[in-house]
Design a protein around this motif. Structure first.
Motif, PDB file in Angstrom:
ATOM      1  N   LYS A 145       0.852  -1.127   0.007  1.00  0.00           N
ATOM      2  CA  LYS A 145      -0.038   0.018   0.196  1.00  0.00           C
ATOM      3  C   LYS A 145       0.879   1.265  -0.068  1.00  0.00           C
ATOM      4  O   LYS A 145       1.980   1.281   0.573  1.00  0.00           O
TER       5      LYS A 145
ATOM      6  N   CYS B 179      -8.838   7.038  -0.428  1.00  0.00           N
ATOM      7  CA  CYS B 179      -8.201   6.247  -1.353  1.00  0.00           C
ATOM      8  C   CYS B 179      -8.539   6.707  -2.779  1.00  0.00           C
ATOM      9  O   CYS B 179      -9.550   7.276  -2.990  1.00  0.00           O
TER      10      CYS B 179
ATOM     11  N   PHE C 243      -3.230   5.695  -1.632  1.00  0.00           N
ATOM     12  CA  PHE C 243      -4.095   6.463  -0.857  1.00  0.00           C
ATOM     13  C   PHE C 243      -3.382   8.039  -0.711  1.00  0.00           C
ATOM     14  O   PHE C 243      -2.157   8.104  -1.349  1.00  0.00           O
TER      15      PHE C 243
ATOM     16  N   ASN D  88      -6.955   3.078   7.034  1.00  0.00           N
ATOM     17  CA  ASN D  88      -7.890   2.385   5.956  1.00  0.00           C
ATOM     18  C   ASN D  88      -6.684   1.571   5.155  1.00  0.00           C
ATOM     19  O   ASN D  88      -7.002   0.601   4.383  1.00  0.00           O
ATOM     20  N   MET D  89      -5.235   1.849   5.183  1.00  0.00           N
ATOM     21  CA  MET D  89      -4.496   0.995   4.669  1.00  0.00           C
ATOM     22  C   MET D  89      -4.456  -0.255   5.056  1.00  0.00           C
ATOM     23  O   MET D  89      -4.057  -1.419   4.367  1.00  0.00           O
TER      24      MET D  89
END
Length: 409
Positions: free
Chosen positions: A102, A263, A270, A306-307
């Motif tokens: 990510k 995102c 992101f 969120n990653m």
């Protein structure tokens, strides 16, 4: 996760994201890449403490020891020059590459350039700690400093320069200072404070020419008046750093475009902080880009979550602040969302303007006063905004009605 977590941008946002990944229990590789030689640091002090303290120091977000303790690899003095999304690789300016599972782009913003000929070494911008040190060297008693731009950065610099005894002129092309996001009633208080401290503030004046001969700067205004200074500091706004994302085929919309989870259209990439635009839920999904210290903190932490798959939407209310001459200005929300205003007077000249939408919903609050005079009520207003509350205007304007009671209701 193959390739681990890579964060491009080692400022407030990127630094907070790296630490949050570890706080949330991520055990894979975390790499933080920055183009400055310093540890991740806070930028608000650059226009204040870094200017006025006898021995300016970086206000670091984390020490080398803390980064090592958290197994965060910090690559400094290197730029990311390309993203290969298909191969999940970031190419760096030293010729090396980093694989990622990510990727977070926390590339921030840079000062908007003044598009005029005649700018030389005495016409400068403030973005980094090294910039601050260079400007500070000129802030001596009786030195003449011209600040081009009457926004937060320019005015905070003007206050710092006056504290050190410099002669300061602020030049603002717009009809008043703080045109962006600050109500005229609040801006007028700041304007008068600068005048009381000896700052010459010229508004509604465009610049027709600049001549920097290496020893002084001559600025010619639209009315043919000349301002001569030993240093000109240009603070006319900031632009998001988006070239890396654009070249990688990511959408740009007043910043790197992200969704409510921060995102991009690529589920493995992101963006957060000053460099991104995002939908703001409290205003019906209005897409905004925020240049603010707390936003960088909050989005760095949210991006990290969120990653790791949290799928948590951005829900924070924007918040801005500035300290000048013992006055503190705080704004919660976006005042341009308001259609009517209610004033609440506090003590020692402090007051708050509550901005209401057409349906009576509280959408913003702008306060100013000495020290922390407005801090508590702005915080309560922020909570009311988040709850989409519609408090009675007469209650907002009355000192006898505590905002906490409106929140409870």
């Amino acid at each position: 996760m193959a390739g681990g977590m890579v964060i491009i941008g080692a400022g407030e946002c990127g630094g907070r994201a790296a630490l949050t990944l570890r706080d949330l229990g991520h055990e894979g590789p975390v790499t933080l890449v920055g183009d400055e030689p310093h540890l991740p640091y806070e930028r608000p002090p650059l226009s204040k403490e870094a200017m006025t303290s006898e021995a300016p120091l970086i206000k670091a977000i984390a020490s080398d020891e803390l980064l090592a303790e958290h197994s965060i690899r910090h690559i400094h003095s290197v730029r990311a020059v390309a993203i290969d999304r298909a191969a999940h690789l970031v190419r760096l300016s030293d010729g090396s590459s980093l694989g990622y599972g990510k990727l977070l782009l926390a590339t921030g913003s840079v000062p908007r350039k003044l598009p005029m000929p005649g700018l030389g070494g005495r016409c400068v911008y403030l973005r980094t700690f090294n910039d601050a040190l260079a400007i500070r060297a000129h802030l001596k008693p009786e030195n003449r400093v011209a600040i081009i731009g009457g926004g937060f950065i320019g005015l905070e610099l003007a206050a710092s320069a006056r504290k050190l005894g410099a002669k300061v002129t602020v030049l603002e092309a717009q009809p008043r200072i703080l045109m962006r996001g600050v109500p005229a009633e609040v801006a007028e208080i700041i304007h008068k404070a600068h005048q009381a401290e000896g700052v010459k503030v010229l508004t509604g004046q465009g610049i027709t020419a600049i001549a920097d001969d290496g020893t002084q700067v001559r600025i010619t205004l639209a009315d043919r008046q000349d301002i001569v200074a030993d240093l000109a500091v240009i603070g006319i706004g900031a632009v998001p750093v988006t070239a890396l994302a654009a070249e990688a085929g990511l959408a740009i919309d007043n910043g790197i475009a992200v969704d409510e989870n921060l995102c991009t259209a690529d589920p493995d990439v992101f963006a957060a902080g000053d460099c991104c635009s995002f939908p703001l839920a409290v205003y019906g999904g209005r897409r905004v880009r925020l240049e603010a210290w707390r936003n960088a903190q909050e989005q760095g932490a949210l991006a990290a979550k969120n990653m790791l798959g949290a799928n948590e939407a951005h829900a924070a209310v924007p918040w801005f602040w500035s300290d000048q001459y013992g006055l503190t200005l705080q704004i919660a929300g976006l005042s341009d969302e308001g259609r009517s205003t209610v004033r609440r007077d506090l003590y020692d000249g402090a007051f708050i303007l509550f901005h209401l939408a057409e349906d009576g919903r509280l959408v913003a609050a702008s306060g100013i006063g000495p020290g922390n005079a407005v801090a508590r009520d702005i915080r309560l207003a922020e909570m009311l905004i988040a709850k989409r509350a519609t408090p009675a205007p007469e209650a907002l304007g009355s000192q006898s009605v505590k905002l906490k009671s409106l929140l409870a209701a």
